[in-house]
Design a protein around this motif. Structure first.
Motif, short mmCIF file in Angstrom:
data_model
loop_
_atom_site.label_atom_id
_atom_site.label_comp_id
_atom_site.label_asym_id
_atom_site.label_seq_id
_atom_site.Cartn_x
_atom_site.Cartn_y
_atom_site.Cartn_z
N GLU A 23 57.79 -3.79 81.78
CA GLU A 23 58.17 -2.50 82.17
C GLU A 23 56.88 -1.59 82.05
O GLU A 23 56.67 -0.82 82.84
N GLU A 24 55.98 -1.70 80.95
CA GLU A 24 54.89 -1.04 80.47
C GLU A 24 53.80 -1.22 82.02
O GLU A 24 53.39 -0.40 82.39
N GLN A 25 53.76 -2.21 82.73
CA GLN A 25 53.03 -2.81 83.73
C GLN A 25 53.65 -1.97 84.92
O GLN A 25 52.84 -1.10 85.85
N VAL A 26 54.92 -1.94 85.15
CA VAL A 26 55.80 -1.29 86.04
C VAL A 26 55.27 0.19 86.08
O VAL A 26 54.74 0.66 87.00
N HIS A 27 55.56 0.70 84.99
CA HIS A 27 55.16 2.21 84.78
C HIS A 27 53.73 2.56 85.03
O HIS A 27 53.40 3.46 85.79
N ALA A 28 52.86 1.61 84.57
CA ALA A 28 51.51 1.88 84.86
C ALA A 28 50.94 1.85 86.30
O ALA A 28 50.16 2.83 86.89
N MET A 29 51.75 1.03 86.93
CA MET A 29 51.19 0.72 88.66
C MET A 29 52.02 2.31 89.27
O MET A 29 51.33 2.50 90.21
N LEU A 30 53.39 2.57 88.74
CA LEU A 30 53.65 3.86 89.30
C LEU A 30 53.03 4.82 89.14
O LEU A 30 52.79 5.82 89.91
N SER A 31 52.52 5.08 87.91
CA SER A 31 51.68 6.23 87.28
C SER A 31 50.33 6.09 88.36
O SER A 31 49.95 7.28 88.73
N ALA A 32 49.76 5.28 88.54
CA ALA A 32 48.66 5.14 89.13
C ALA A 32 48.92 5.49 90.68
O ALA A 32 48.28 6.28 91.37
#
Length: 169
Positions: A23-32
């Motif tokens: 979920e942290e990776q998903v959040h990081a991609m969406l934030s970018a």
């Protein structure tokens, strides 16, 4: 990885392992993606994260270039929301900038991804709306299959001097 290395080594990945994405990776991609520039900073986008295996398999049939969804861990559908626009007509450019940021973020996280177009192909947009319950006032733009790469990604110099002019044509 610095930004130029990320740009030069990012490739379209179409084969994935089954390793889960956090979920942290998903959040990081969406934030970018949400940090992308947009006309008037309108940010006319929405994102649909798809990680249900049956839904991914079903989406693999919406057009001939998304078969890799069958091995992707998840996909992110970038959706335009013209209601957020300040300058009408710029949403395709704005969403494209968000997609590029998402792709680079995935690469920087050690993930692989591939940009598959939905817009402007009417049959693809209709299929996304029908299969995913997307309202008519929103426009499916790009579907990004994502996972851990199961194929090599090597640097290739794509600079073409004959495509560059200075000051005048």
């Amino acid at each position: 990885m610095d930004v130029l290395e990320a740009i030069h080594t990012r490739r379209s990945i179409r084969k994935f392992t089954s390793k889960p994405i956090s979920e942290e990776q998903v959040h990081a991609m969406l934030s970018a993606a949400m940090t992308a520039p947009s006309a008037g900073n309108a940010q006319p986008w929405r994102f649909l994260v798809i990680d249900d295996r049956a839904t991914l398999d079903q989406l693999a049939t919406i057009h001939p270039y998304v078969a890799m969804l069958k091995t992707a861990t998840l996909a992110i559908l970038v959706i335009a929301d013209p209601g957020f626009e300040k300058y009408p007509g710029y949403w395709p450019i704005d969403c494209s900038a968000a997609v590029q940021n998402l792709l680079l973020a995935a690469h920087g996280l050690g993930l692989g991804a591939v940009w598959t177009g939905v817009y402007p192909m009417e049959e693809r947009m209709v299929a996304c709306r029908e299969q995913l319950g997307i309202p008519q006032d929103l426009i499916p733009h790009s579907l990004i299959p994502i996972g851990y790469p199961d194929q090599p990604s090597v640097y290739k110099n794509r600079y073409k001097e004959d495509r560059v002019r200075r000051n005048h044509w």
